[in-house]
Design a protein around this motif. Structure first.
Motif, PDB file in Angstrom:
ATOM      1  N   VAL A  88       0.892  -1.210  -0.055  1.00 37.14           N
ATOM      2  CA  VAL A  88       0.081  -0.105   0.040  1.00 37.14           C
ATOM      3  C   VAL A  88       1.021   1.372  -0.081  1.00 37.14           C
ATOM      4  O   VAL A  88       2.290   1.100   0.336  1.00 37.14           O
ATOM      5  N   PRO A  89       0.152   2.330  -0.271  1.00 39.23           N
ATOM      6  CA  PRO A  89       1.240   3.551  -0.335  1.00 39.23           C
ATOM      7  C   PRO A  89       1.292   4.105   1.111  1.00 39.23           C
ATOM      8  O   PRO A  89       0.886   3.814   1.958  1.00 39.23           O
ATOM      9  N   ALA A  90       2.177   5.149   0.970  1.00 37.39           N
ATOM     10  CA  ALA A  90       2.612   5.736   2.436  1.00 37.39           C
ATOM     11  C   ALA A  90       1.293   6.243   3.068  1.00 37.39           C
ATOM     12  O   ALA A  90       1.266   6.367   4.116  1.00 37.39           O
ATOM     13  N   PRO A 107      -0.402   7.424  -4.150  1.00 37.97           N
ATOM     14  CA  PRO A 107       0.026   6.540  -5.437  1.00 37.97           C
ATOM     15  C   PRO A 107       0.769   5.461  -4.805  1.00 37.97           C
ATOM     16  O   PRO A 107       1.500   5.606  -3.850  1.00 37.97           O
ATOM     17  N   ALA A 108       0.688   4.481  -5.359  1.00 42.13           N
ATOM     18  CA  ALA A 108       1.534   3.082  -5.086  1.00 42.13           C
ATOM     19  C   ALA A 108       3.160   3.588  -5.032  1.00 42.13           C
ATOM     20  O   ALA A 108       3.435   4.247  -5.869  1.00 42.13           O
ATOM     21  N   PRO A 109       3.779   2.612  -4.214  1.00 41.70           N
ATOM     22  CA  PRO A 109       5.258   3.070  -4.169  1.00 41.70           C
ATOM     23  C   PRO A 109       5.837   2.287  -5.175  1.00 41.70           C
ATOM     24  O   PRO A 109       5.336   1.496  -5.749  1.00 41.70           O
ATOM     25  N   PRO A 234       0.858   2.698   7.629  1.00 40.37           N
ATOM     26  CA  PRO A 234       2.123   3.089   7.202  1.00 40.37           C
ATOM     27  C   PRO A 234       2.579   4.104   7.513  1.00 40.37           C
ATOM     28  O   PRO A 234       1.664   5.132   8.020  1.00 40.37           O
ATOM     29  N   ASP A 235       3.940   4.655   7.601  1.00 40.41           N
ATOM     30  CA  ASP A 235       4.414   5.777   7.964  1.00 40.41           C
ATOM     31  C   ASP A 235       4.169   6.735   6.864  1.00 40.41           C
ATOM     32  O   ASP A 235       4.577   6.463   5.828  1.00 40.41           O
ATOM     33  N   ALA A 236       3.664   7.812   7.275  1.00 38.99           N
ATOM     34  CA  ALA A 236       3.153   8.962   6.267  1.00 38.99           C
ATOM     35  C   ALA A 236       4.181   9.471   5.614  1.00 38.99           C
ATOM     36  O   ALA A 236       4.388   9.946   4.456  1.00 38.99           O
ATOM     37  N   GLY A 240       5.926   3.603   1.779  1.00 43.84           N
ATOM     38  CA  GLY A 240       4.862   2.578   1.628  1.00 43.84           C
ATOM     39  C   GLY A 240       4.942   1.256   2.755  1.00 43.84           C
ATOM     40  O   GLY A 240       5.965   1.386   3.650  1.00 43.84           O
ATOM     41  N   MET A 241       4.255   0.222   2.557  1.00 48.52           N
ATOM     42  CA  MET A 241       4.103  -0.779   3.609  1.00 48.52           C
ATOM     43  C   MET A 241       3.651  -2.140   2.786  1.00 48.52           C
ATOM     44  O   MET A 241       2.637  -1.960   1.922  1.00 48.52           O
ATOM     45  N   ILE A 242       4.084  -3.140   3.296  1.00 49.65           N
ATOM     46  CA  ILE A 242       3.738  -4.586   2.806  1.00 49.65           C
ATOM     47  C   ILE A 242       3.059  -5.035   3.941  1.00 49.65           C
ATOM     48  O   ILE A 242       3.146  -5.342   4.998  1.00 49.65           O
TER      49      ILE A 242
END
Length: 392
Positions: A88-90, A107-109, A234-236, A240-242
């Motif tokens: 996912v995006p940040a 937006p996607a990373p 996720p961290d803004a 991004g994060m998995i």
């Protein structure tokens, strides 16, 4: 002259025997309780109404909670589409209640995909179709003149396979697939409508789909943090994060955790607190009602106790309280179902209502026992002589 005594020819009438056996005793207790309800119908109605309102309050919240849980599970299943990792995006994602689907907030990373892995980028946003807010997804491989519509969205829009639907300024032919609330179009059309917001769905190499360390392996290659807990945001300030949908600890799957996260937002909200207050008020109404019944009929139960029927007094109150609570439960859950269906019909599915009613039913035994035992305990602490007196 000696006369013989006149024979007594009057028929001998035997006193009726008290029925024995558990079945007959239970029937007698039910009849006794019904007779008391007919004798004081206003008290029965007021008790049922008060307790039913408390039950309806709890059932409404539980139904909404179950509806959100079902929606959460369906939305994440629609997003993953069989993939093992969700990138996912940040800015994260959020659930749009009007579109009834998950939507990307950024937006996607940028992603580096290791050899053997496959990643599908999905653009995500909300558009209006025939005046209805719709979750739009854009993917490669979708023909330019087609719109892949989930069955629930197709029902909401009133379209079917082969029909035409206007998305943006283009008219597309409907292809139904899946059960979700999303409408999937080509990447080019989606980008023109919602920009680059979206996410990635990653699939592991063949034969490695169930490995518990997929997120760790892919995260090391992609340089992204990972977690199996959907509650972690996720961290803004990051990239991004998995989300690992197959790893993690515990017996719950990622979909179940995500579903519980949706449900917890309802039960942990102000609405959930209000429902608990309503449940407590239901307890108070029940105890007050039966205390009043005991006070009014103390002479009657004093007579029963004096002839050795103290146990029957306890059984009678248990049966009567069960009848009051059963009636209150039926009225309460029906009222709750009607209320939710009128206010938020998108959540008020039959499955959610049944789950909410089942969860509320777990409180009934405690309410019935407390409602009966508290006044009966107070009653049986008195001697029969004191119950026959004028004072409590």
């Amino acid at each position: 002259m000696e006369t013989s005594p006149v024979a007594n020819t009057a028929p001998h009438t035997r006193a009726p025997q008290i029925p024995t056996g558990s079945q007959n005793t239970f029937v007698c207790l039910v009849r006794f309780a019904l007779a008391n309800i007919r004798r004081r119908p206003e008290r029965f109605v007021l008790s049922v109404v008060g307790i039913a309102l408390a039950i309806a309050c709890v059932t409404v919240v539980r139904t909404i909670s179950a509806g959100f849980a079902i929606t959460g599970a369906e939305s994440i299943t629609d997003v993953l589409g069989g993939g093992q990792l969700w990138v996912v995006p940040a800015a994260g994602t959020h659930f749009d209640p009007q579109a009834q689907a998950l939507v990307a907030a950024g937006p996607a990373p940028a992603l580096t995909v290791p050899a053997g892995w496959s990643a599908t980028r999905t653009l995500s946003g909300v558009v209006e179709v025939d005046g209805e807010p719709v979750a739009l997804q854009g993917r490669d491989g979708i023909a330019g003149g087609e719109a892949v519509v989930g069955s629930k969205l197709a029902e909401r829009l009133g379209v079917g396979r082969g029909d035409d639907v206007t998305v943006g300024a283009q008219q597309l032919r409907v292809v139904t697939a899946g059960d979700g609330q999303s409408l999937t179009v080509s990447t080019a059309l989606a980008r023109s409508l919602v920009g680059d917001n979206g996410w990635w769905v990653v699939s592991a190499p063949a034969g490695q789909e169930n490995r518990r360390d997929l997120a760790a392996a892919f995260g090391a290659a992609a340089g992204l943090p990972y977690t199996a807990d959907p509650a972690v945001r996720p961290d803004a300030a990051g990239t991004g994060m998995i989300y690992d949908t197959v790893g993690g600890s515990g017996p719950l799957t990622f979909e179940q955790k995500f579903s519980a996260l949706f449900s917890g937002k309802v039960t942990g909200s102000t609405l959930g607190l209000i429902s608990m207050i309503g449940l407590v008020l239901g307890f108070v109404i029940a105890v007050s009602s039966f205390l009043a019944a005991v006070t009014e009929r103390k002479r009657e139960f004093g007579i029963m106790s004096s002839i050795g029927l103290a146990d029957e007094v306890l059984y009678f109150f248990l049966v009567e309280s069960a009848m009051v609570f059963l009636t209150s439960y039926v009225v309460g859950v029906i009222v709750a179902g009607i209320a939710v269906a009128l206010v938020i019909p998108g959540i008020a599915t039959m499955t959610a209502w049944l789950q909410g009613a089942a969860l509320t039913a777990m409180f009934l035994p405690a309410m019935a026992i407390v409602g009966a035992l508290v006044p009966v305990h107070r009653l049986l602490q008195q001697r029969p002589v004191s119950l026959l007196g004028d004072r409590w």
